[in-house]
Motif scaffolding. Structure first.
Motif, PDB file in Angstrom:
ATOM      1  N   CYS A   1       0.832  -1.211   0.000  1.00  0.00           N
ATOM      2  CA  CYS A   1       0.000   0.000   0.000  1.00  0.00           C
ATOM      3  C   CYS A   1       0.865   1.258   0.000  1.00  0.00           C
ATOM      4  CB  CYS A   1      -0.937   0.012   1.205  1.00  0.00           C
ATOM      5  SG  CYS A   1      -2.242  -1.229   1.114  1.00  0.00           S
ATOM      6  N   ILE A   2       1.950   1.246   0.787  1.00  0.00           N
ATOM      7  CA  ILE A   2       2.859   2.389   0.826  1.00  0.00           C
ATOM      8  C   ILE A   2       3.498   2.598  -0.546  1.00  0.00           C
ATOM      9  CG2 ILE A   2       5.074   3.192   1.759  1.00  0.00           C
ATOM     10  CD1 ILE A   2       4.183   1.808   4.422  1.00  0.00           C
ATOM     11  N   ASN A   3       3.967   1.512  -1.141  1.00  0.00           N
ATOM     12  CA  ASN A   3       4.597   1.626  -2.457  1.00  0.00           C
ATOM     13  C   ASN A   3       3.609   2.108  -3.510  1.00  0.00           C
ATOM     14  OD1 ASN A   3       7.007   0.833  -1.398  1.00  0.00           O
ATOM     15  ND2 ASN A   3       7.054  -1.173  -2.361  1.00  0.00           N
ATOM     16  N   TYR A   4       2.379   1.613  -3.447  1.00  0.00           N
ATOM     17  CA  TYR A   4       1.355   2.049  -4.394  1.00  0.00           C
ATOM     18  C   TYR A   4       1.098   3.548  -4.233  1.00  0.00           C
ATOM     19  CZ  TYR A   4      -3.062   2.531  -6.824  1.00  0.00           C
ATOM     20  OH  TYR A   4      -4.053   2.953  -7.671  1.00  0.00           O
ATOM     21  N   GLY A   5       0.976   3.985  -2.979  1.00  0.00           N
ATOM     22  CA  GLY A   5       0.769   5.413  -2.728  1.00  0.00           C
ATOM     23  C   GLY A   5       1.926   6.248  -3.241  1.00  0.00           C
TER      24      GLY A   5
END
Length: 166
Positions: free
Chosen positions: A136-140
Motif C-alpha cells: 500500500c505504501i509503495n502504491y501510494g
C-alpha cells in the motif's frame, strides 16, 4: 477465498454500516434530531443495535460519574461529526482486519520459500518482510510520483506553449 462465510458477512455488515451511516441526516437548531429513515434502520441493523439506540447515541452525549448519568444533547453539526467519527472508526477496523488477514494468508516462515520483490521508479526492492502495508505504501508512492511527473511535464509544456516553442 480463504475467509469463512461468518467473517465475510461480518465484514460486509461493517462496510454496509459505514456506507449507511454516511447518509444519516440531522435537523434542529440547538439540539440535533436524527432523521429516521432507511439508512438509519439499515445501519443499525448492520451494527446489531436498534435504530432508536443508534439515533440516541448520535444526538446525545452521555457521561456517568459517581453513579450519576448526565445526557447532553449535541448540535446537528456535533451529531454529524459523531456520525463521521463512528463511520471512520468502523472503516479503519474493517481495513485493519483485511490487512491482517492478507498478511496471514501471504506470510511464509520457510527460509527456502520464494520471495516477492517490487520494482518501482526508484529501482528494485527486496524486503526480508514484505507485507500488505508495504504494498500500500509503495502504491501510494507510485501515485504521488505519477502526479509529480504529470504536473512537472504539464507545467513545462504550458511554458513552451506560452513561449511558442515548437
Amino acid at each position: 477465498c480463504g475467509v469463512d462465510e461468518v467473517a465475510r458477512n461480518a465484514l460486509a455488515g461493517g462496510l454496509e454500516a459505514v456506507a449507511r451511516l454516511g447518509q444519516v441526516a440531522f435537523r434542529g437548531d440547538d439540539a440535533a434530531v436524527v432523521e429516521v429513515g432507511p439508512d438509519l434502520d439499515a445501519g443499525a441493523r448492520a451494527l446489531g443495535v436498534s435504530a432508536s439506540a443508534l439515533g440516541e447515541a448520535l444526538v446525545s452525549r452521555t457521561v456517568t460519574t459517581a453513579g450519576e448519568t448526565i445526557a447532553t444533547p449535541r448540535t446537528p453539526t456535533a451529531a454529524a461529526s459523531t456520525r463521521d467519527a463512528l463511520a471512520k472508526g468502523l472503516y479503519l477496523r474493517c481495513f485493519d482486519w483485511v490487512v491482517e488477514r492478507t498478511n496471514e494468508a501471504t506470510a511464509t516462515f520457510d527460509e527456502d520459500s520464494t520471495a516477492c520483490g517490487l520494482l518501482d521508479i526508484f529501482g528494485f526492492e527486496r524486503f526480508d518482510v514484505n507485507r500488505f502495508e508495504q504494498l500500500c505504501i509503495n502504491y501510494g508512492n507510485e501515485k504521488l510520483q505519477e502526479k509529480f511527473c504529470y504536473d512537472l511535464f504539464r507545467s513545462v509544456q504550458d511554458e513552451y506553449e506560452a513561449e511558442a516553442v515548437p
